[in-house]
Design an enzyme around this catalytic site. Structure first.
Site, PDB file in Angstrom:
ATOM      1  N   CYS A 131      -2.763  -2.849   8.539  1.00 32.75           N
ATOM      2  CA  CYS A 131      -2.431  -1.518   9.058  1.00 32.75           C
ATOM      3  C   CYS A 131      -2.026  -1.622  10.532  1.00 32.75           C
ATOM      4  O   CYS A 131      -1.096  -0.948  10.970  1.00 32.75           O
ATOM      5  CB  CYS A 131      -3.615  -0.568   8.916  1.00 32.75           C
ATOM      6  SG  CYS A 131      -4.473  -0.707   7.332  1.00 32.75           S
ATOM      7  N   CYS A 163       0.825  -1.211   0.000  1.00 31.95           N
ATOM      8  CA  CYS A 163       0.000   0.000   0.000  1.00 31.95           C
ATOM      9  C   CYS A 163       0.858   1.259   0.000  1.00 31.95           C
ATOM     10  O   CYS A 163       0.362   2.343  -0.248  1.00 31.95           O
ATOM     11  CB  CYS A 163      -0.962   0.008   1.184  1.00 31.95           C
ATOM     12  SG  CYS A 163      -0.131   0.031   2.764  1.00 31.95           S
TER      13      CYS A 163
HETATM   14 FE1  FES Z   1      -1.748   0.046   4.224  1.00 31.52          FE
HETATM   15 FE2  FES Z   1      -3.526   0.981   5.853  1.00 31.52          FE
HETATM   16  S1  FES Z   1      -3.806   0.545   3.737  1.00 31.52           S
HETATM   17  S2  FES Z   1      -1.451   0.691   6.229  1.00 31.52           S
END
Ligand code: FES
Length: 147
Positions: A103, A33
């Site tokens: 996360c 991400c």
């Molecule tokens: Fe990667 Fe939240 S989407 S840390």
């Protein structure tokens, strides 16, 4: 989709910022991400975490989990801080949607990376602590523009 606690910590994050001359700093990133989390620890001579701050360049759940993680480790000793796992952070937030579990993992890794940095600087070993694999701490603090 998000609990009230997640929304609260996202909208009013606790302990945002940095600590000058921190005892330990940990920066971790998630390659998928692209989110980055940095945690600063101020640890006293009795190995108690006096203060903890964070800077997160990431999604709302990453901000909420960093905020909660800093709240959870404050006042704890370094051994107790090892118990602040991603599960503990998620529980304290009353849960996260499955796609956002990673996360909270970033929060756990950032704490471990900061503890690792502290342990290295003080030449001590913290039981159960290994260098987080997403640790991107290479002495590049203060160069956020590189990210
Ligand atoms: Fe990667 Fe939240 S989407 S840390």
């Amino acid at each position: 989709m998000y609990t009230e606690k997640v929304m609260d910590h996202f909208q009013h994050p606790r302990n945002v910022g940095e600590i000058e001359n921190a005892s330990g700093v940990g920066t971790v990133g998630n390659a998928k991400c692209g989110d980055i989390m940095r945690i600063y620890l101020d640890i006293d001579e009795n190995q108690i975490i006096r203060d903890c701050k964070f800077k997160t360049f990431g999604c709302g759940a990453a901000i909420a989990t960093s905020s909660m993680a800093t709240e959870l480790v404050k006042g704890k000793n370094i051994r107790e801080a090892m118990e602040v796992t991603n599960k503990a952070v998620m529980e304290a937030l009353d849960g996260l949607p499955p796609v956002k579990v990673h996360c909270s993992l970033l929060a756990e890794e950032a704490i471990h990376a900061a503890l690792w940095d502290y342990a290295e600087k003080h030449d001590i070993k913290i039981e159960g602590l290994v260098r987080p694999k997403n640790d991107i701490h290479e002495g590049e603090e203060g160069e956020e523009e590189d990210y």
